[in-house]
Enzyme design. Structure first.
Site, PDB file in Angstrom:
ATOM      1  N   ASP A   1      57.243  45.031  21.170  1.00 43.81           N
ATOM      2  CA  ASP A   1      57.389  44.548  20.634  1.00 43.81           C
ATOM      3  C   ASP A   1      55.237  43.991  20.794  1.00 43.81           C
ATOM      4  OD1 ASP A   1      58.737  43.082  22.444  1.00 43.81           O
ATOM      5  OD2 ASP A   1      58.534  41.048  20.846  1.00 43.81           O
ATOM      6  N   GLU A   2      54.535  43.267  19.589  1.00 45.00           N
ATOM      7  CA  GLU A   2      53.875  41.845  19.860  1.00 45.00           C
ATOM      8  C   GLU A   2      52.964  42.609  20.533  1.00 45.00           C
ATOM      9  OE1 GLU A   2      56.117  38.377  18.065  1.00 45.00           O
ATOM     10  OE2 GLU A   2      55.608  38.666  20.139  1.00 45.00           O
ATOM     11  N   VAL A   3      51.906  44.190  20.329  1.00 44.61           N
ATOM     12  CA  VAL A   3      51.476  44.299  21.568  1.00 44.61           C
ATOM     13  C   VAL A   3      49.849  43.654  20.894  1.00 44.61           C
ATOM     14  CG1 VAL A   3      50.220  46.285  23.059  1.00 44.61           C
ATOM     15  CG2 VAL A   3      52.606  46.600  21.992  1.00 44.61           C
ATOM     16  N   PHE A   4      50.209  42.188  21.516  1.00 51.06           N
ATOM     17  CA  PHE A   4      48.622  41.675  20.796  1.00 51.06           C
ATOM     18  C   PHE A   4      47.480  42.176  21.349  1.00 51.06           C
ATOM     19  CE2 PHE A   4      51.694  37.897  21.096  1.00 51.06           C
ATOM     20  CZ  PHE A   4      52.275  38.110  19.666  1.00 51.06           C
TER      21      PHE A   4
ATOM     22  N   HIS B   1      54.298  42.225  26.409  1.00 52.39           N
ATOM     23  CA  HIS B   1      54.624  40.679  26.326  1.00 52.39           C
ATOM     24  C   HIS B   1      55.384  41.450  27.647  1.00 52.39           C
ATOM     25  CE1 HIS B   1      55.669  38.285  23.426  1.00 52.39           C
ATOM     26  NE2 HIS B   1      56.036  39.031  22.813  1.00 52.39           N
TER      27      HIS B   1
END
Length: 563
Positions: A231-234, A175
């Site tokens: 969070d959410e380390v795509f 993010h």
């Protein structure tokens, strides 16, 4: 005679020696008791424990990845600055202020903070993103409407005035679109095409993060905690550098993730002694207990377990908590949501949905001793303003305040009781409120005008305009898109619907002018324009175009159509 004097002198010496011995024993006992008492107090109140405790409790760790263990001391204070209050044994209720969209003016926060305190919050989690007043090399990250340094200081003073702990949030892995969108930092992307996540293998990544963290922390010396996001380390592991690292080190994305988090935490714990770290837990859920133990991060950060579904059982959270206990974590936070989780373009929070989410979290809190021996430290009531830096705005803060009031008071009172409902109505100035969010009374909370006007936009703007354009038979019969394109029409027939359409247009334009004025008191110009473009103009522009064509064609006095 001499013998008697000698005997009495010996007795006196013996009495004195006994008194001295008793005094010494008493002193030693008192000192031992005080030391033992200090040990117990230290263990109960400490977040990480002191160096000795840490060394004793730590499991096997890799020497290469070892972090220095933080000592519990107060953060360094600036001259004239108040010492942060001790919240180590307080269950925190943080309200999330997501500033990556629709960041409120400080004057609005000045009105909101007293309400948050009244409703039971004792802190705010401030996710600045591009609203922070970055300086020097980092100035490129600032929004044109970013807060000034004076604004950041005023926010903290207002929070302190209303007994709210300020916890800044800095995203340190995923993010980070607000950073990686800039050409200057594109080389730090995990995947070249996507601005979501950092490449953890480029030395410039950690150097940049140290600079960002330093600027934010230096402006928040009162703060007890820092939230590092994570969070959410795509797309982690999809970049060539990551693939090469995993191949060379026989590792996986989990160990690679933990290596980067360790480096971030290492910087914080060495540079800012006593500052406690929080992180979202979703990436940790996928990593093995062994890898988590090996990393040693449990001594330096507390996981924030987030779950936003309306109905879930405590047992669904249990496996995560068990894993964190086995991994060495001692404290845990939870995260619920009062808005911003039911759709990226949602404009109106579904109250019953968010209430059920908080009722479910209450069950988890009640079951925590049974589920896992973790110390519950607090809950974050998230209020997302965008799903990411590139998405549209979801529910505005004034629109979400009734939901926040219900959710906060539900946590404070242990359920949604009649007493809870009465306190919410009193705080908001409503006469009644249903779970479907049908309200009676104008409301007296900050932004109540926006709340009611967005309700009108959400419920009536689109419906009334589409009805006039698509369902009015006179418009369809005598003023169709074909008539408008070729600029012809019979004034006699057009006047049969003209007054109604003109009145509808005038009413909505007047309404929108008032709405814009209220929005401008709370928000900066970019937010006002974006919200109007997304939620008002797609419908009102259709009506505006119809009125423009109507006025132009009726002046033609029934001329032939333009070919």
């Amino acid at each position: 005679m001499a013998f008697q004097r000698s005997h009495r002198l010996n007795l006196l010496r013996l009495v004195v020696l006994l008194l001295v011995a008793l005094a010494g024993i008493k002193f030693l006992f008192r000192d031992s008791f005080t030391l033992e008492l200090h040990k117990h107090v230290g263990k109960d109140s400490a977040f990480w424990g002191d160096t000795g405790d840490a060394a004793q409790d730590a499991g096997p760790q890799s020497q290469a990845l070892e972090l220095p263990v933080a000592k519990i001391t107060a953060p360094r204070q600036e001259p004239g600055q108040q010492v942060a209050r001790d919240v180590s044994t307080t269950e925190m209720k943080l309200v999330h202020l997501d500033l990556k969209g629709a960041a409120p003016r400080v004057s609005y926060l000045e009105q909101v903070f007293p309400l948050l305190s009244q409703l039971g919050a004792n802190g705010v989690l401030v996710e600045y993103e591009d609203m922070f007043p970055f300086k020097g090399e980092l100035e490129i990250l600032k929004s044109p409407y970013a807060y000034s340094e004076e604004d950041v200081e005023q926010i903290q003073q207002l929070a302190e005035l209303h007994k709210l702990e300020v916890v800044p949030l800095v995203q340190t892995f995923g993010h980070v679109e607000f950073i990686l969108k800039h050409e200057k930092y594109q080389h730090l992307r995990e995947v070249e095409r996507f601005p979501n996540s950092f490449n953890p293998h480029v030395p410039d990544t950690l150097a940049l993060l140290k600079s960002i963290l330093s600027q934010v922390i230096e402006k928040h010396r009162r703060s007890t905690w820092i939230h590092i996001g994570a969070d959410e380390v795509f797309h982690l592991g999809e970049g060539m550098d990551s693939k090469n690292w995993m191949s060379r080190n026989k590792g996986d994305t989990g160990t690679m993730y933990l290596k980067h988090i360790k480096e971030v935490l290492g910087f914080i714990t060495t540079q800012y002694t006593g500052l406690r770290a929080l992180m979202w837990d979703d990436m940790l859920r996928k990593i093995s207990v062994g890898a988590l133990q090996e990393s040693g991060i449990a001594k330096h950060v507390s996981p924030v377990v987030w779950f936003y579904a309306p109905d879930f059982e405590a047992e669904q959270i249990g496996p995560f908590l068990t894993k964190y206990v086995e991994s060495g974590f001692e404290a845990v936070w939870f995260a619920s949501a009062f808005k911003g989780t039911t759709g990226p373009a949602q404009t109106w929070p579904p109250l019953s949905y968010h209430l059920k989410n908080h009722l479910s979290w209450l069950k988890v809190m009640q079951a925590l001793p049974r589920l896992a021996p973790l110390r519950f430290q607090g809950i974050v009531l998230t209020g997302w303003q965008r799903y990411d830096h590139y998405s549209v705005l979801c529910e505005l803060l004034p629109v979400g305040i009734p939901s926040l009031a219900v959710c906060l008071q539900t946590l404070v009172n242990g359920g949604f009781t009649e007493e809870t409902k009465r306190k919410v109505l009193d705080a908001l100035g409503f006469q009644s409120m249903q779970l479907e969010q049908s309200t009676e009374g104008r409301g007296s909370f900050p932004g109540a005008e926006i709340y009611h006007m967005v309700e009108q936009v959400n419920g009536h703007l689109k419906e009334s305009i589409l009805k006039a354009l698509e369902e009015e038979s006179a418009v369809k019969g005598w003023f169709s898109p074909y008539h408008r394109k070729h600029q012809f029409g019979n004034p006699r027939n057009m006047e049969s619907f003209g007054s109604k359409v003109l009145k509808l247009h005038e009413d909505w334009e007047s309404f929108v002018r008032d709405l814009r004025a209220h929005l401008e008191r709370v928000y900066f110009p970019d937010t006002v324009e974006e919200w109007m473009e997304e939620n008002v103009n797609p419908y009102l522009d259709q009506l505006r175009d119809l009125v423009r064509d109507y006025q132009a064609i009726i002046r033609l006095n029934a001329r032939p159509k333009v070919t």
